[in-house]
Design an enzyme around this catalytic site. Structure first.
Site, short mmCIF file in Angstrom:
data_model
loop_
_atom_site.label_atom_id
_atom_site.label_comp_id
_atom_site.label_asym_id
_atom_site.label_seq_id
_atom_site.Cartn_x
_atom_site.Cartn_y
_atom_site.Cartn_z
N ASP A 386 0.72 -1.15 0.10
CA ASP A 386 0.21 -0.15 0.08
C ASP A 386 0.89 1.39 0.26
O ASP A 386 0.51 2.13 -0.74
CB ASP A 386 -1.00 0.05 1.15
CG ASP A 386 -1.93 -1.18 1.49
OD1 ASP A 386 -2.10 -1.69 0.35
OD2 ASP A 386 -2.49 -1.33 2.24
P1 NAP Z 1 0.81 -4.23 3.14
O1 NAP Z 1 0.27 -3.17 2.26
O2 NAP Z 1 0.19 -4.59 4.10
O3 NAP Z 1 1.53 -4.94 2.13
C1 NAP Z 1 2.33 -6.14 2.76
C2 NAP Z 1 2.81 -7.08 1.78
O4 NAP Z 1 3.79 -7.90 2.09
C3 NAP Z 1 1.41 -7.94 1.16
O5 NAP Z 1 1.06 -7.39 -0.02
C4 NAP Z 1 2.13 -9.35 0.98
O6 NAP Z 1 2.00 -9.77 -0.17
C5 NAP Z 1 3.69 -9.05 1.52
N1 NAP Z 1 4.22 -10.21 2.25
C6 NAP Z 1 3.56 -11.02 3.18
N2 NAP Z 1 4.15 -11.85 3.88
C7 NAP Z 1 5.28 -11.72 3.19
C8 NAP Z 1 6.59 -12.62 3.28
N3 NAP Z 1 6.96 -13.73 3.91
N4 NAP Z 1 7.57 -12.44 2.00
C9 NAP Z 1 7.11 -11.34 1.04
N5 NAP Z 1 6.15 -10.72 1.20
C10 NAP Z 1 5.41 -10.97 2.00
O7 NAP Z 1 2.01 -3.24 3.97
P2 NAP Z 1 2.82 -1.83 3.84
O8 NAP Z 1 3.04 -1.77 2.50
O9 NAP Z 1 3.67 -2.09 4.81
O10 NAP Z 1 1.59 -0.83 4.48
C11 NAP Z 1 0.93 -0.74 5.70
C12 NAP Z 1 -0.41 -0.92 5.62
O11 NAP Z 1 -0.81 -0.98 6.93
C13 NAP Z 1 -0.79 0.44 5.00
O12 NAP Z 1 -2.14 0.07 4.50
C14 NAP Z 1 -1.29 1.28 6.37
O13 NAP Z 1 -2.23 2.25 6.23
C15 NAP Z 1 -1.84 0.23 7.35
N6 NAP Z 1 -1.51 0.32 8.61
C16 NAP Z 1 -0.06 0.68 9.24
C17 NAP Z 1 -0.23 1.28 10.49
C18 NAP Z 1 1.10 1.44 11.00
O14 NAP Z 1 1.14 2.06 12.01
N7 NAP Z 1 2.30 0.95 10.45
C19 NAP Z 1 -1.39 1.37 11.15
C20 NAP Z 1 -2.61 1.14 10.65
C21 NAP Z 1 -2.71 0.73 9.42
P3 NAP Z 1 2.09 -11.39 -0.63
O15 NAP Z 1 0.80 -12.10 0.22
O16 NAP Z 1 1.66 -11.38 -2.14
O17 NAP Z 1 3.34 -11.83 -0.08
#
Ligand code: NAP
Length: 461
Positions: A386
């Site tokens: 994301d």
């Molecule tokens: P993300 O959008 O959740 O994407 C993580 C990706 O990691 C997934 O698409 C997944 O794809 C891949 N993944 C999972 N396990 C894996 C593995 N073992 N090896 C390789 N890839 C793997 O993560 P992000 O880009 O870090 O974004 C964070 C999200 O969390 C945002 O939408 C944000 O708004 C939300 N959020 C964050 C917080 C905070 O405080 N950090 C709080 C609330 C919400 P595959 O399944 O294809 O592998």
């Protein structure tokens, strides 16, 4: 302990708490911040236990033993990715403690005036934070349904419950000696407990970490009120620090995710909108092997690594450090672009990369990395999704529209390590994967990074 010595202990503890927050601000001093905060807490607890009002220790020792028996295994067994729900549980029990202390003071002392006002605030905030935090933990752990549950006039119902609780509190303050207090106080507690549940019901799992930060702030304010009830200045200071930092963090998270703060307060957000899904189904993504990826990395001058939740799941941070070292030895300038909400809690990526001893000066904040991204030969996205989705910049129908992102699509080449084309947290497709400049590196982050690092010497030959 003499009262002067106790005051000194409390002043030292308060100063250490403030320093701790200051040092927790940057990865370079964060460890020191944690240590200093722990020493401050130790001083606060020991100082309180040595107060002359404390005459018996057996129940305190039993509570310390029981609390440690739960807390210590929890700290070691909970994976880093489950920290938000673990934090919610800590808030729940901290808030319960505040509410119970308030209840004990109510039945023991029957305070009047200002003290009764502070006590009702303490119990109101403590009780609603207790059930609210338990609900939040349940949703994050997916024990409870994560989707938002909404119904007509929900905000009105919630406001009526809150107003009834506040009315009980006001009556307790106005006529504390009235016989009605026998039911007013339990009614206040009951309504606050129900309000905590109702507050979280309309909020989706997606936005729960922001809500947890807000509940943290409520628990802090409850502790401030408890400080007034018990006339304990350290509690007031620590509660105020906790309350304000939780509040500031909620605002920062809302900004980083482009959420409206009022929505966090009044719920009904966090729904995954399926609108954008399907639109890019026909497109094809180009994949590459570790060997091909290593050859491109080896030829690059500037590489930006963009870590995300997948790196945390795979626990790939040490392998990423190996790759960083191998590339640096070969003269490649490797930097890390850190999105404020990458992963599942603020600072998640900083913690993991610091654990792997990546030099702090290589970690760039989003704004700084974005200004240098057009000069990067490769943006290597490791388990992030994301936070790299260009739809956030231009697609008005996207649920993440307006969220600031790391502009990886502006680098010359983009490489994305993930296991499939599955969406991330927001549940939406990522157009980045179908761009001509993007190479998908399918596999587990740890295994793929490791394989790529092994290929580096061969790539140089
Ligand atoms: P993300 O959008 O959740 O994407 C993580 C990706 O990691 C997934 O698409 C997944 O794809 C891949 N993944 C999972 N396990 C894996 C593995 N073992 N090896 C390789 N890839 C793997 O993560 P992000 O880009 O870090 O974004 C964070 C999200 O969390 C945002 O939408 C944000 O708004 C939300 N959020 C964050 C917080 C905070 O405080 N950090 C709080 C609330 C919400 P595959 O399944 O294809 O592998």
């Amino acid at each position: 302990m003499s009262s002067q010595l106790l005051s000194l202990t409390y002043i030292a503890a308060a100063a250490l708490f403030i320093l701790s927050l200051k040092w927790l601000n940057t990865p370079a001093t964060a460890r020191r911040g944690v240590w200093v905060g722990e020493i401050g807490m130790l001083l606060a607890v020991v100082g309180t236990l040595l107060r002359h009002e404390v005459v018996e220790y057996q129940w305190i020792l039993a509570a310390i033993f029981l609390g440690s028996a739960v807390g210590v295994p929890l700290a070691y067994l909970m994976p880093m990715t489950a920290v938000p729900q673990r934090t919610a549980l800590s808030h729940a029990f901290g808030a319960l403690a505040a509410a119970l202390v308030g209840a004990a003071e109510f039945y023991r002392e029957r305070p009047h005036g200002f003290a009764m006002g502070a006590l009702t605030i303490e119990v109101l905030l403590g009780s609603l934070t207790f059930t609210g935090s338990l609900m939040a933990a349940g949703k994050l752990q997916e024990i409870l349904p994560t989707r938002p549950i909404t119904y007509r006039n929900q905000n009105v119902v919630n406001l009526v419950i809150l107003a009834a609780a506040v009315a009980c509190a006001v009556m307790l303050v106005v006529s504390p000696a009235s016989p009605a207090t026998a039911w007013l106080f339990p009614a206040l507690v009951g309504l606050a407990l129900v309000f905590g549940v109702m507050l979280i019901v309309p909020i989706g799992g997606a936005d729960m970490p922001t809500v947890i930060s807000l509940l943290n702030s409520y628990a802090g304010m409850s502790a401030v009120a408890m400080g007034f009830v018990l006339n304990n200045k350290l509690l007031m200071i620590a509660g105020a620090l906790d309350g304000s930092s939780g509040f500031i963090l909620s605002i920062i998270m809302c900004r980083a995710m482009n959420r409206s703060f009022t929505n966090v307060l009044f719920g009904a957000f966090g729904q995954v909108q399926p609108a954008a899904a399907g639109a890019v189904e026909q497109r094809t993504a180009r994949s590459a092997t570790p060997e091909e990826a290593a050859a491109i990395l080896d030829a690059a001058r500037l590489v930006f690594v963009v870590p995300g939740y997948g790196m945390a799941v795979a626990q790939a941070q040490h392998k990423v450090r190996d790759l960083y070292e191998a590339l640096t030895r070969r003269g490649v300038d490797v930097r890390f672009a850190i999105h404020p909400v990458a992963g599942r809690m603020p600072g998640h990526m900083n913690v993991l990369l610091a654990e792997a001893d990546i030099p702090y000066d290589k970690l760039l904040e989003m704004e700084d990395s974005n200004s240098e991204m057009p000069q990067a030969d490769v943006a290597l996205v490791i388990g992030a999704n994301d936070v790299t989705n260009p739809a956030a910049r231009h697609d008005h129908s996207s649920p993440i529209y307006g969220m600031p992102i790391i502009d990886v699509d502006k680098a010359h080449t983009v490489m994305v390590i993930k296991r499939s084309l599955s969406p991330g947290f927001a549940g939406i497709d990522n157009e980045l994967y179908y761009m001509d400049k993007t190479m998908m590196l399918f596999g587990d982050a740890k295994a793929f990074v490791s394989a790529m690092t092994k290929e580096l010497p061969a790539a140089a030959a």
